[in-house]
Design an enzyme around this catalytic site. Structure first.
Site, PDB file in Angstrom:
ATOM      1  N   ASP A  90       0.843  -1.200   0.000  1.00 20.28           N
ATOM      2  CA  ASP A  90       0.000   0.000   0.000  1.00 20.28           C
ATOM      3  C   ASP A  90       0.887   1.264   0.000  1.00 20.28           C
ATOM      4  O   ASP A  90       1.843   1.332   0.776  1.00 20.28           O
ATOM      5  CB  ASP A  90      -0.869  -0.055   1.267  1.00 20.28           C
ATOM      6  CG  ASP A  90      -1.969   0.988   1.289  1.00 20.28           C
ATOM      7  OD1 ASP A  90      -2.260   1.568   0.233  1.00 20.28           O
ATOM      8  OD2 ASP A  90      -2.530   1.213   2.384  1.00 20.28           O
ATOM      9  N   HIS A 226      -9.735   4.915  -1.326  1.00 20.23           N
ATOM     10  CA  HIS A 226      -8.840   5.036  -0.168  1.00 20.23           C
ATOM     11  C   HIS A 226      -9.509   5.905   0.878  1.00 20.23           C
ATOM     12  O   HIS A 226     -10.426   6.668   0.575  1.00 20.23           O
ATOM     13  CB  HIS A 226      -7.517   5.679  -0.594  1.00 20.23           C
ATOM     14  CG  HIS A 226      -6.619   4.741  -1.307  1.00 20.23           C
ATOM     15  ND1 HIS A 226      -5.385   4.394  -0.845  1.00 20.23           N
ATOM     16  CD2 HIS A 226      -6.798   4.044  -2.455  1.00 20.23           C
ATOM     17  CE1 HIS A 226      -4.814   3.547  -1.676  1.00 20.23           C
ATOM     18  NE2 HIS A 226      -5.649   3.320  -2.668  1.00 20.23           N
ATOM     19  N   GLY A 227      -8.956   5.824   2.110  1.00 18.11           N
ATOM     20  CA  GLY A 227      -9.475   6.700   3.156  1.00 18.11           C
ATOM     21  C   GLY A 227     -10.912   6.388   3.490  1.00 18.11           C
ATOM     22  O   GLY A 227     -11.729   7.277   3.696  1.00 18.11           O
TER      23      GLY A 227
END
Ligand SMILES: [Zn+2]
Length: 300
Positions: A90, A226-227
């Site tokens: 990642d 993401h996030g």
């Protein structure tokens, strides 16, 4: 066993998303895998009984866990239990760190060159894609490369406010995304669609599912959110429906871990046995992941 690419395609067709969960230690891996096994046993039939999951390690997490150790841990579970668990490098920031992770046996890697000008991001991503194709051929694997366009902040932690430099004008345009995918041949794309890394006190910004749809249509590649930590359930569901096939959760796991360890030590200040101190943390992570997997896979 199907490849990660095949599982992603299947998730896309079924209108669900594969959960990507980061680890910094063995306890997190156990918590995540416990949740995946539990849900698979109770209703994972959409994927033949076993719901695929992705374990992520960022450069910092990888350094702490050990690059090869992470591969050994994930591959052992995959082999022993014949379970579709995959390992992703990642947010790796250089060609060298992507290369080293792939050589060590990672199933996929994210080259994060989002802070570079677009054309430099394209060149670096292309270099990683070319390397992955060559290595896939040589080792008879199907390695995936993901890249990111549109800044979404960098830190997976609790934030007081939306990170500087992130706003409506950093949201990825379908035109940029199309150009990027055509120039790089990248397998997966992580766009900026209102998401940010980390969790903002008082709530994360809302996502833009209509932008997800437009980018998916323009590029034709699976999209990664993401996030995910701190995002509202209805926003997840809307974005998964429009073309998000993988969702990243990290901060929520970190918070669960920290809170459980803290609570245990306050209540048991004399305990020194690590497996007793950390057991509640494993369970707390399991609960976070269970709830997220149910949401991403549409399981009641
Ligand atoms: Zn990320």
């Amino acid at each position: 066993m199907k490849t990660l690419r095949e599982y992603i395609k299947e998730a896309d067709e079924k209108g669900v998303a594969i959960g990507h969960f980061n680890i910094s230690n063995l306890e997190a891996l156990h918590g995540i895998y416990n949740a995946a096994k539990k849900i698979s046993a109770g209703g994972g039939s959409a994927f033949g009984g076993k719901l695929p999951i992705i374990i992520g390690v960022s450069e910092g997490e990888e350094e702490f866990v050990g690059r090869e150790e992470a591969v050994a841990l994930v591959q052992e579970i995959r082999k022993r239990d014949n379970y579709p668990i995959f390992l992703n490098a990642d947010h790796h920031y250089t060609f060298e760190s992507v290369r080293d992770a792939l050589l060590a046996g990672y199933d996929s890697a994210i080259i994060d060159a989002v802070k570079l000008p677009l054309e430099e991001n394209i060149a670096l991503t292309k270099k990683c894609v070319d390397f992955a194709r060559e290595l896939s051929k040589k080792e008879n694997r199907d390695i995936l490369i993901e890249a990111e366009i549109g800044f979404i902040g960098t830190s997976s932690k609790i934030l007081d406010a939306v990170p500087e430099g992130v706003g409506e004008d950093t949201i990825t345009t379908p035109e940029d995304a199309k150009h990027f995918v055509e120039m790089t041949g990248v397998d997966l794309l992580a766009p900026s669609v209102g998401n940010i890394h980390g969790m903002v006190r008082g709530g994360n910004p809302r996502l833009h599912p209509e932008r997800v749809k437009a980018i998916r249509e323009a590029t034709g590649v699976p999209l990664v959110l993401h996030g995910g930590s701190g995002t509202m359930n209805e926003d997840f569901i809307a974005c998964i429906k429009e073309g998000i096939d993988i969702v990243h959760i990290n901060t929520e796991i970190r918070v669960a871990y920290r809170d459980a360890v803290k609570k245990f030590l306050i209540e048991n200040p004399d305990e020194v046995v690590p497996y007793k101190i950390l057991k509640p943390a494993v369970f707390a992570i399991e609960q976070v992941v269970e709830a997220r997997l149910k949401l991403f896979y549409g399981i009641k």
